[in-house]
Scaffold this motif. Sequence first.
Motif, PDB file in Angstrom:
ATOM      1  N   LYS A   1       0.861  -1.180   0.000  1.00 22.15           N
ATOM      2  CA  LYS A   1       0.000   0.000   0.000  1.00 22.15           C
ATOM      3  C   LYS A   1       0.895   1.228   0.000  1.00 22.15           C
ATOM      4  CE  LYS A   1      -2.462   1.691   3.632  1.00 22.15           C
ATOM      5  NZ  LYS A   1      -3.411   1.619   4.733  1.00 22.15           N
ATOM      6  N   PHE A   2       0.641   2.138  -0.934  1.00 23.43           N
ATOM      7  CA  PHE A   2       1.437   3.364  -1.026  1.00 23.43           C
ATOM      8  C   PHE A   2       0.535   4.543  -0.707  1.00 23.43           C
ATOM      9  CE2 PHE A   2       3.659   6.750  -3.479  1.00 23.43           C
ATOM     10  CZ  PHE A   2       4.849   6.714  -2.761  1.00 23.43           C
ATOM     11  N   SER A   3       0.913   5.292   0.330  1.00 20.10           N
ATOM     12  CA  SER A   3       0.122   6.438   0.753  1.00 20.10           C
ATOM     13  C   SER A   3       1.072   7.541   1.197  1.00 20.10           C
ATOM     14  CB  SER A   3      -0.798   6.022   1.903  1.00 20.10           C
ATOM     15  OG  SER A   3      -1.533   7.122   2.373  1.00 20.10           O
ATOM     16  N   GLY A   4       0.888   8.743   0.628  1.00 21.97           N
ATOM     17  CA  GLY A   4       1.804   9.831   0.947  1.00 21.97           C
ATOM     18  C   GLY A   4       3.175   9.484   0.395  1.00 21.97           C
ATOM     19  N   ASP A   5       4.175   9.503   1.243  1.00 20.62           N
ATOM     20  CA  ASP A   5       5.537   9.121   0.854  1.00 20.62           C
ATOM     21  C   ASP A   5       5.942   7.777   1.448  1.00 20.62           C
ATOM     22  OD1 ASP A   5       5.968  11.406  -0.648  1.00 20.62           O
ATOM     23  OD2 ASP A   5       6.782  12.543   1.027  1.00 20.62           O
ATOM     24  N   ILE A   6       4.977   6.974   1.927  1.00 19.89           N
ATOM     25  CA  ILE A   6       5.307   5.726   2.619  1.00 19.89           C
ATOM     26  C   ILE A   6       4.700   4.533   1.882  1.00 19.89           C
ATOM     27  CG2 ILE A   6       5.070   4.418   4.763  1.00 19.89           C
ATOM     28  CD1 ILE A   6       5.038   7.097   6.245  1.00 19.89           C
ATOM     29  N   LEU A   7       5.589   3.584   1.557  1.00 13.94           N
ATOM     30  CA  LEU A   7       5.165   2.315   0.987  1.00 13.94           C
ATOM     31  C   LEU A   7       5.121   1.301   2.128  1.00 13.94           C
ATOM     32  CD1 LEU A   7       4.622   0.375  -1.423  1.00 13.94           C
ATOM     33  CD2 LEU A   7       7.106   0.041  -1.541  1.00 13.94           C
ATOM     34  N   GLN A   8       3.975   0.660   2.313  1.00 11.54           N
ATOM     35  CA  GLN A   8       3.836  -0.369   3.337  1.00 11.54           C
ATOM     36  C   GLN A   8       3.762  -1.731   2.668  1.00 11.54           C
ATOM     37  OE1 GLN A   8       0.304   0.682   5.568  1.00 11.54           O
ATOM     38  NE2 GLN A   8       1.546   1.654   7.142  1.00 11.54           N
ATOM     39  N   ILE A   9       4.628  -2.636   3.111  1.00 15.49           N
ATOM     40  CA  ILE A   9       4.570  -4.028   2.685  1.00 15.49           C
ATOM     41  C   ILE A   9       3.957  -4.786   3.855  1.00 15.49           C
ATOM     42  CG2 ILE A   9       5.865  -6.013   1.824  1.00 15.49           C
ATOM     43  CD1 ILE A   9       6.061  -3.476   0.055  1.00 15.49           C
ATOM     44  N   ILE A  10       2.752  -5.330   3.662  1.00 15.85           N
ATOM     45  CA  ILE A  10       2.020  -5.978   4.734  1.00 15.85           C
ATOM     46  C   ILE A  10       2.174  -7.483   4.588  1.00 15.85           C
ATOM     47  CG2 ILE A  10      -0.261  -6.270   5.780  1.00 15.85           C
ATOM     48  CD1 ILE A  10      -0.542  -3.364   4.055  1.00 15.85           C
ATOM     49  N   LEU A  11       2.734  -8.105   5.634  1.00 14.14           N
ATOM     50  CA  LEU A  11       2.981  -9.540   5.654  1.00 14.14           C
ATOM     51  C   LEU A  11       2.061 -10.160   6.715  1.00 14.14           C
ATOM     52  CD1 LEU A  11       6.863  -9.205   5.673  1.00 14.14           C
ATOM     53  CD2 LEU A  11       5.463  -9.785   3.717  1.00 14.14           C
ATOM     54  N   PRO A  12       0.891 -10.670   6.308  1.00 17.12           N
ATOM     55  CA  PRO A  12      -0.044 -11.246   7.279  1.00 17.12           C
ATOM     56  C   PRO A  12       0.535 -12.507   7.926  1.00 17.12           C
ATOM     57  CG  PRO A  12      -1.083 -10.914   5.141  1.00 17.12           C
ATOM     58  CD  PRO A  12       0.383 -10.699   4.959  1.00 17.12           C
ATOM     59  N   LYS A  13       0.399 -12.587   9.240  1.00 16.97           N
ATOM     60  CA  LYS A  13       0.920 -13.738   9.975  1.00 16.97           C
ATOM     61  C   LYS A  13      -0.146 -14.814  10.081  1.00 16.97           C
ATOM     62  CE  LYS A  13       2.236 -10.976  13.419  1.00 16.97           C
ATOM     63  NZ  LYS A  13       2.715 -10.611  14.741  1.00 16.97           N
ATOM     64  N   GLN A  14       0.317 -16.052  10.038  1.00 17.84           N
ATOM     65  CA  GLN A  14      -0.573 -17.163  10.333  1.00 17.84           C
ATOM     66  C   GLN A  14      -0.728 -17.206  11.840  1.00 17.84           C
ATOM     67  OE1 GLN A  14       1.313 -20.608   8.689  1.00 17.84           O
ATOM     68  NE2 GLN A  14       0.797 -20.062   6.598  1.00 17.84           N
ATOM     69  N   THR A  15      -1.920 -17.467  12.301  1.00 18.53           N
ATOM     70  CA  THR A  15      -2.142 -17.554  13.734  1.00 18.53           C
ATOM     71  C   THR A  15      -2.572 -18.966  14.078  1.00 18.53           C
ATOM     72  OG1 THR A  15      -4.393 -16.774  13.447  1.00 18.53           O
ATOM     73  CG2 THR A  15      -2.739 -15.123  14.006  1.00 18.53           C
ATOM     74  N   THR A  16      -2.145 -19.406  15.259  1.00 13.43           N
ATOM     75  CA  THR A  16      -2.489 -20.724  15.746  1.00 13.43           C
ATOM     76  C   THR A  16      -3.218 -20.550  17.062  1.00 13.43           C
ATOM     77  OG1 THR A  16      -0.449 -21.511  14.782  1.00 13.43           O
ATOM     78  CG2 THR A  16      -1.569 -23.007  16.282  1.00 13.43           C
ATOM     79  N   ALA A  17      -4.366 -21.148  17.198  1.00 14.21           N
ATOM     80  CA  ALA A  17      -5.132 -21.024  18.430  1.00 14.21           C
ATOM     81  C   ALA A  17      -4.790 -22.181  19.359  1.00 14.21           C
ATOM     82  CB  ALA A  17      -6.620 -21.007  18.121  1.00 14.21           C
ATOM     83  N   PHE A  18      -4.535 -21.863  20.623  1.00  8.45           N
ATOM     84  CA  PHE A  18      -4.283 -22.848  21.666  1.00  8.45           C
ATOM     85  C   PHE A  18      -5.323 -22.665  22.751  1.00  8.45           C
ATOM     86  CE2 PHE A  18      -0.069 -22.000  19.883  1.00  8.45           C
ATOM     87  CZ  PHE A  18       0.315 -23.277  19.556  1.00  8.45           C
ATOM     88  N   PRO A  19      -5.876 -23.728  23.304  1.00 10.92           N
ATOM     89  CA  PRO A  19      -6.826 -23.567  24.405  1.00 10.92           C
ATOM     90  C   PRO A  19      -6.124 -22.975  25.623  1.00 10.92           C
ATOM     91  CG  PRO A  19      -6.557 -25.894  23.820  1.00 10.92           C
ATOM     92  CD  PRO A  19      -5.701 -25.088  22.902  1.00 10.92           C
ATOM     93  N   ALA A  20      -6.817 -22.066  26.342  1.00 11.73           N
ATOM     94  CA  ALA A  20      -6.239 -21.425  27.508  1.00 11.73           C
ATOM     95  C   ALA A  20      -6.099 -22.410  28.658  1.00 11.73           C
ATOM     96  CB  ALA A  20      -7.100 -20.248  27.934  1.00 11.73           C
ATOM     97  N   LYS A  21      -7.134 -23.171  28.956  1.00 10.27           N
ATOM     98  CA  LYS A  21      -7.120 -24.159  30.032  1.00 10.27           C
ATOM     99  C   LYS A  21      -7.900 -25.366  29.552  1.00 10.27           C
ATOM    100  CE  LYS A  21      -8.386 -20.546  32.945  1.00 10.27           C
ATOM    101  NZ  LYS A  21      -9.257 -20.075  33.965  1.00 10.27           N
TER     102      LYS A  21
END
Length: 169
Positions: free
Chosen positions: A86-106
Motif C-alpha cells: 500500500k502506497f500512501s503519501g511518501d510511505i510504501l507499506q509491505i504488509i505480511l499477514p501472519k498465520q495464527t495458531t489457536a491454543f486452548p487457555a485451560k
Amino acid sequence: METMNEETLKLFDGDFEPFCQWKKDEHEILEIHLRGFKKQHLRVQVEEPGIVKITGERPIDGTLRRRFRKEIKIPKNCKTDEIRAKFSGDILQIILPKQTTAFPAKPGSTESITRSESMPSSYLLHIESSSSTLEMNTKLALQVAGVLAVVLAFGAYAYKYFHCGHVEG
C-alpha cells in the motif's frame, strides 16, 4: 549525426537506501519512506523462494534518475498468498499477514490464546546499490590480499628454514 532521446540518456544520480522500519500489530509491516516517489515508480514482487523484491526508480530532473532495490525474506509464519503493498503519501507499506495458531487457555475452557511470532529486523536480506556492492568487493579483496600475504610470508619462511637447513648438513 544521431540525436539521443531521453530514454537512451538515462543517467542515475545514484542508488540509495531509503529509511525503513518494521511495525508490528496483527501483521508484520515494513514501512519504506520514499519522498518524491509515485505509485507508478514502484514495483513489489513476491519471488521464489520466499523473497519479496521491492524496487523503485524516479526522475529527478531532466535525465537524472534515483533508484533503490530491497529484498526481504518472507518469514515462515507468513501467509504468502495474502502479502500486499500500500502506497500512501511518501510511505510504501509491505504488509505480511501472519498465520495464527489457536491454543486452548485451560483444559475445558472455550477461550483460546492466539500465538503469533514476531519478525526481527534481521529479515531484511539484501540492500543492493552500486556503492555498497563496491564497498563489499573492496573489503573482500583486502581480506583475500591479507590472507595471501600471510600465506606467502609463511611459505618463504618455511622454504628458507627447511631448504637452507638441508644444504648446510
